[in-house]
Design a protein around this motif. Sequence first.
Motif, PDB file in Angstrom:
ATOM      1  N   VAL A  19      -3.767  -2.236   5.467  1.00 13.96           N
ATOM      2  CA  VAL A  19      -4.810  -1.590   4.663  1.00 13.96           C
ATOM      3  C   VAL A  19      -4.249  -0.442   3.818  1.00 13.96           C
ATOM      4  CG1 VAL A  19      -6.996  -0.336   4.757  1.00 13.96           C
ATOM      5  CG2 VAL A  19      -6.625  -2.317   6.232  1.00 13.96           C
ATOM      6  N   PRO A  20      -3.494   0.519   4.378  1.00 15.25           N
ATOM      7  CA  PRO A  20      -2.960   1.581   3.517  1.00 15.25           C
ATOM      8  C   PRO A  20      -1.951   1.074   2.492  1.00 15.25           C
ATOM      9  CG  PRO A  20      -2.746   2.192   5.822  1.00 15.25           C
ATOM     10  CD  PRO A  20      -3.231   0.798   5.776  1.00 15.25           C
ATOM     11  N   MET A  21      -1.164   0.070   2.852  1.00 10.68           N
ATOM     12  CA  MET A  21      -0.193  -0.466   1.898  1.00 10.68           C
ATOM     13  C   MET A  21      -0.894  -1.194   0.759  1.00 10.68           C
ATOM     14  SD  MET A  21       2.861   0.421   2.629  1.00 10.68           S
ATOM     15  CE  MET A  21       3.899  -0.752   1.792  1.00 10.68           C
ATOM     16  N   ALA A  22      -1.967  -1.919   1.064  1.00 11.69           N
ATOM     17  CA  ALA A  22      -2.716  -2.598   0.015  1.00 11.69           C
ATOM     18  C   ALA A  22      -3.399  -1.583  -0.901  1.00 11.69           C
ATOM     19  CB  ALA A  22      -3.743  -3.540   0.631  1.00 11.69           C
ATOM     20  N   LEU A  23      -3.932  -0.515  -0.328  1.00 12.32           N
ATOM     21  CA  LEU A  23      -4.551   0.521  -1.156  1.00 12.32           C
ATOM     22  C   LEU A  23      -3.527   1.247  -2.017  1.00 12.32           C
ATOM     23  CD1 LEU A  23      -7.206   2.017   1.281  1.00 12.32           C
ATOM     24  CD2 LEU A  23      -7.574   0.529  -0.688  1.00 12.32           C
ATOM     25  N   CYS A  24      -2.325   1.434  -1.485  1.00 14.82           N
ATOM     26  CA  CYS A  24      -1.257   2.051  -2.267  1.00 14.82           C
ATOM     27  C   CYS A  24      -0.899   1.167  -3.462  1.00 14.82           C
ATOM     28  CB  CYS A  24      -0.039   2.278  -1.378  1.00 14.82           C
ATOM     29  SG  CYS A  24       1.350   3.019  -2.231  1.00 14.82           S
ATOM     30  N   GLY A  25      -0.790  -0.128  -3.242  1.00  8.34           N
ATOM     31  CA  GLY A  25      -0.532  -1.053  -4.342  1.00  8.34           C
ATOM     32  C   GLY A  25      -1.655  -1.044  -5.366  1.00  8.34           C
ATOM     33  N   VAL A  51      -3.695   1.457  -6.072  1.00 13.80           N
ATOM     34  CA  VAL A  51      -3.646   2.705  -6.847  1.00 13.80           C
ATOM     35  C   VAL A  51      -2.512   2.671  -7.868  1.00 13.80           C
ATOM     36  CG1 VAL A  51      -3.170   5.175  -6.662  1.00 13.80           C
ATOM     37  CG2 VAL A  51      -4.790   4.111  -5.111  1.00 13.80           C
ATOM     38  N   LEU A  52      -1.346   2.183  -7.450  1.00 13.43           N
ATOM     39  CA  LEU A  52      -0.206   2.149  -8.361  1.00 13.43           C
ATOM     40  C   LEU A  52      -0.437   1.207  -9.541  1.00 13.43           C
ATOM     41  CD1 LEU A  52       2.830   2.222  -5.909  1.00 13.43           C
ATOM     42  CD2 LEU A  52       2.063   4.023  -7.431  1.00 13.43           C
ATOM     43  N   PHE A  53      -0.984   0.036  -9.281  1.00  6.85           N
ATOM     44  CA  PHE A  53      -1.187  -0.924 -10.361  1.00  6.85           C
ATOM     45  C   PHE A  53      -2.406  -0.597 -11.205  1.00  6.85           C
ATOM     46  CE2 PHE A  53       1.992  -3.235  -8.203  1.00  6.85           C
ATOM     47  CZ  PHE A  53       2.426  -4.255  -9.030  1.00  6.85           C
ATOM     48  N   ALA A  95      -2.386  -7.530  -3.659  1.00  9.90           N
ATOM     49  CA  ALA A  95      -1.521  -8.575  -3.097  1.00  9.90           C
ATOM     50  C   ALA A  95      -0.097  -8.061  -2.900  1.00  9.90           C
ATOM     51  CB  ALA A  95      -1.525  -9.797  -4.004  1.00  9.90           C
ATOM     52  N   ALA A  96       0.414  -7.305  -3.867  1.00 12.85           N
ATOM     53  CA  ALA A  96       1.779  -6.777  -3.754  1.00 12.85           C
ATOM     54  C   ALA A  96       1.895  -5.798  -2.585  1.00 12.85           C
ATOM     55  CB  ALA A  96       2.182  -6.099  -5.061  1.00 12.85           C
ATOM     56  N   GLY A  97       0.902  -4.950  -2.399  1.00 13.42           N
ATOM     57  CA  GLY A  97       0.920  -4.016  -1.273  1.00 13.42           C
ATOM     58  C   GLY A  97       0.881  -4.727   0.065  1.00 13.42           C
TER      59      GLY A  97
END
Length: 60
Positions: A13-19, A21-23, A43-45
Amino acid sequence: MQHLIVTNLIFFVPMALCGLVLFSEVPVHSKVVHGGLCTVGLAAGALLAMFLLQAISVLI
């Protein structure tokens, strides 16, 4: 291949949210392209989280 357990899924969940925000911060003029970038970011996160979890199990 390591079986994913529930505690490892919390990492997605945090990695997907990080992706996301970045994209989503990429400046584009079209709402369709912006939505597509947000989807690609999610998807990338999630993929990055999966690769990191697999790498951790190999290193230990």
